[in-house]
Design an enzyme around this catalytic site. Structure first.
Site, PDB file in Angstrom:
ATOM      1  CD1 TRP A   1      -2.294  -2.157   1.704  1.00  0.00           C
ATOM      2  CD2 TRP A   1      -3.003  -1.127  -0.153  1.00  0.00           C
ATOM      3  NE1 TRP A   1      -3.324  -2.900   1.170  1.00  0.00           N
ATOM      4  CE2 TRP A   1      -3.771  -2.299   0.036  1.00  0.00           C
ATOM      5  CE3 TRP A   1      -3.264  -0.335  -1.269  1.00  0.00           C
ATOM      6  CZ2 TRP A   1      -4.797  -2.683  -0.845  1.00  0.00           C
ATOM      7  CZ3 TRP A   1      -4.287  -0.716  -2.150  1.00  0.00           C
ATOM      8  CH2 TRP A   1      -5.033  -1.873  -1.932  1.00  0.00           C
TER       9      TRP A   1
ATOM     10  CG  ASP B   1      -3.626   4.020   3.831  1.00  0.00           C
ATOM     11  OD1 ASP B   1      -4.742   3.820   4.366  1.00  0.00           O
ATOM     12  OD2 ASP B   1      -3.247   3.395   2.811  1.00  0.00           O
TER      13      ASP B   1
ATOM     14  CE  LYS C   1      -9.035  -3.121   3.106  1.00  0.00           C
ATOM     15  NZ  LYS C   1      -8.044  -2.203   2.668  1.00  0.00           N
TER      16      LYS C   1
HETATM   17  C1  LIG Z   1      -7.457  -1.642   1.437  1.00  0.00           C
HETATM   18  C2  LIG Z   1      -6.419  -0.626   1.567  1.00  0.00           C
HETATM   19  C3  LIG Z   1      -6.290   0.434   0.647  1.00  0.00           C
HETATM   20  C4  LIG Z   1      -7.152   0.551  -0.593  1.00  0.00           C
HETATM   21  O1  LIG Z   1      -8.436   0.820  -0.236  1.00  0.00           O
HETATM   22  P1  LIG Z   1      -9.572   1.110  -1.338  1.00  0.00           P
HETATM   23  O2  LIG Z   1     -10.679   1.575  -0.462  1.00  0.00           O
HETATM   24  O3  LIG Z   1      -9.848  -0.208  -2.011  1.00  0.00           O
HETATM   25  O4  LIG Z   1      -9.064   2.114  -2.284  1.00  0.00           O
HETATM   26  C5  LIG Z   1      -5.301   1.369   0.853  1.00  0.00           C
HETATM   27  N1  LIG Z   1      -4.492   1.301   1.921  1.00  0.00           N
HETATM   28  C6  LIG Z   1      -4.590   0.312   2.834  1.00  0.00           C
HETATM   29  C7  LIG Z   1      -3.659   0.291   4.005  1.00  0.00           C
HETATM   30  C8  LIG Z   1      -5.552  -0.687   2.686  1.00  0.00           C
HETATM   31  O5  LIG Z   1      -5.652  -1.655   3.597  1.00  0.00           O
END
Ligand SMILES: *Cc1c(COP(=O)(O)O)cnc(C)c1O
Length: 361
Positions: free
Chosen positions: A102, A172, A196
């Site tokens: 990521w 993030d 998540k």
């Molecule tokens: C799942 C995830 C993303 C991407 O998320 P989307 O909502 O599918 O764009 C980005 N960063 C992390 C740490 C993630 O777990």
């Protein structure tokens, strides 16, 4: 009806009590005669839902008044672009910490807008550590420092919040938000896709310090400008109303359960149990991550022989366990054990792993 233990990394398991409440309210929300899905986002019913969700999130995370909370769409992936588009503020480059898949995506996107200084990378360890801050080469002129507190794919989590002085810190938090208490004042901006640890897919939460708004790059589309969303209470256009509502139910439930301190204790306990079992198997099961960087939310593990992966996965469904196959980039298995995964799910997984190992002799 049988509920299965779902170890998916996202979209992921939701709290059963929230799903029940949503079911009860599905056709007629609070005697409105409507489903939340059918409401105008500008009507008084939905405004009440939206405001309560924000207030509960502010209470849960102790978010100070000088931060805006935005309920957006397009996932965390859109934030990879929105962060540089809004936070460069005339500067030429930003610092990024590379801890895995990521981070790499965030870096790739940022390069479209600015210079990227990779101030630390876990690549030499094959992304099995969170680089300690003493090894970071921060640029004091950076527009901001971006990192990924929990790498969902590699299962690598920071056990500390970086110190970046006057340079804004951006996180993030997609796969770790709400998993434990966090001091929001240490961050300039936090973002997280909801699917998540918050609610359904389609909602992205952004928590951003007010003084950083209003300096988006010239030409930034309205939908990519935090200030426009903030000025319009996340209703510049139609927000993801149903996902916002479900997230609100989750926030309310977490507050009732004792907030993030209580969640943190449960999560640490659940993860600790699974790692302790993995470590006790003499290498039959293995988690590659350095102990102090192990994620409480995503636990990747390999079996001593990759030929065992298929037979391992074959029996999981019958044991009531699903979505354990590891990410295609790392192989093996991955158990995502977010807030909504009950301890009984972790116990059932460990029991299955123990049994499988015994069968192999
Ligand atoms: C799942 C995830 C993303 C991407 O998320 P989307 O909502 O599918 O764009 C980005 N960063 C992390 C740490 C993630 O777990």
């Amino acid at each position: 009806m049988t509920r299965i233990f779902n170890f998916s990394a996202g979209p992921a398991v939701l709290p059963e009590e929230v799903l029940h409440q949503a079911q009860d309210e599905l056709l007629d929300w609070h005697s409105s005669g409507m489903s939340v899905m059918e409401m105008s986002h500008r009507g008084k019913e939905f405004i009440a839902i939206a405001e309560k969700a924000e207030a509960d999130l502010r209470a849960l995370m102790n978010i100070p008044a000088n931060y805006k909370v935005l309920f957006l769409q397009d996932g965390a992936s859109a934030q990879f672009a929105m962060v540089p588009m809004n936070l460069l503020r005339g500067k030429k480059s930003a610092d990024y910490i590379n801890t895995g898949e990521w981070s790499k995506k965030a870096i790739k996107e940022a390069k479209k807008f600015c210079g990227v200084n990779v101030a630390a990378t876990a690549e030499p360890t094959n992304f099995t550590t969170a680089p300690p801050q003493k090894d970071w080469k921060l640029d004091p002129d950076a527009a901001y420092v971006h990192y990924t507190p929990n790498e969902t794919i590699g299962g690598v989590e920071f056990s500390f919040v970086p110190q970046t002085g006057s340079v804004p810190l951006v996180a993030d938090m997609s796969s770790t938000i709400l998993s434990r208490p966090v001091d929001v004042t240490k961050f300039a901006l936090i973002y997280a896709g909801a699917q998540k640890n918050i609610g359904p897919a389609g909602l992205t939460i952004v928590i951003v310090r007010e003084d950083l708004l209003g300096q988006a790059l010239p030409g930034t589309p309205s939908m990519f400008d935090y200030k426009i969303h903030a000025d319009n209470g996340s209703m510049y256009n139609t927000p993801p109303t149903y996902a916002w509502y479900i997230a609100g139910l989750v926030f309310e439930m977490l507050l009732k359960k004792g907030g993030l301190k209580a969640m943190g204790e449960v999560n640490q306990h659940k993860a600790g149990k699974l790692y302790a079992y993995i470590d006790s198997t003499g290498g039959f099961y293995k988690n590659p991550v350095e102990k102090h960087s192990r994620s409480w939310m995503n636990v990747p593990f390999t079996l001593k022989d990759a030929a065992l992966d298929e037979p391992f996965l074959k029996g999981t469904k019958a044991a009531g366990l699903v979505q354990l196959k590891g990410h295609r980039s790392v192989g093996g298995m991955r158990a995502s054990i977010y807030n909504a995964m009950p301890e009984a799910g972790v116990d059932a997984l460990i029991a299955y792993m123990r049994n499988f190992m015994k069968q192999q002799g």
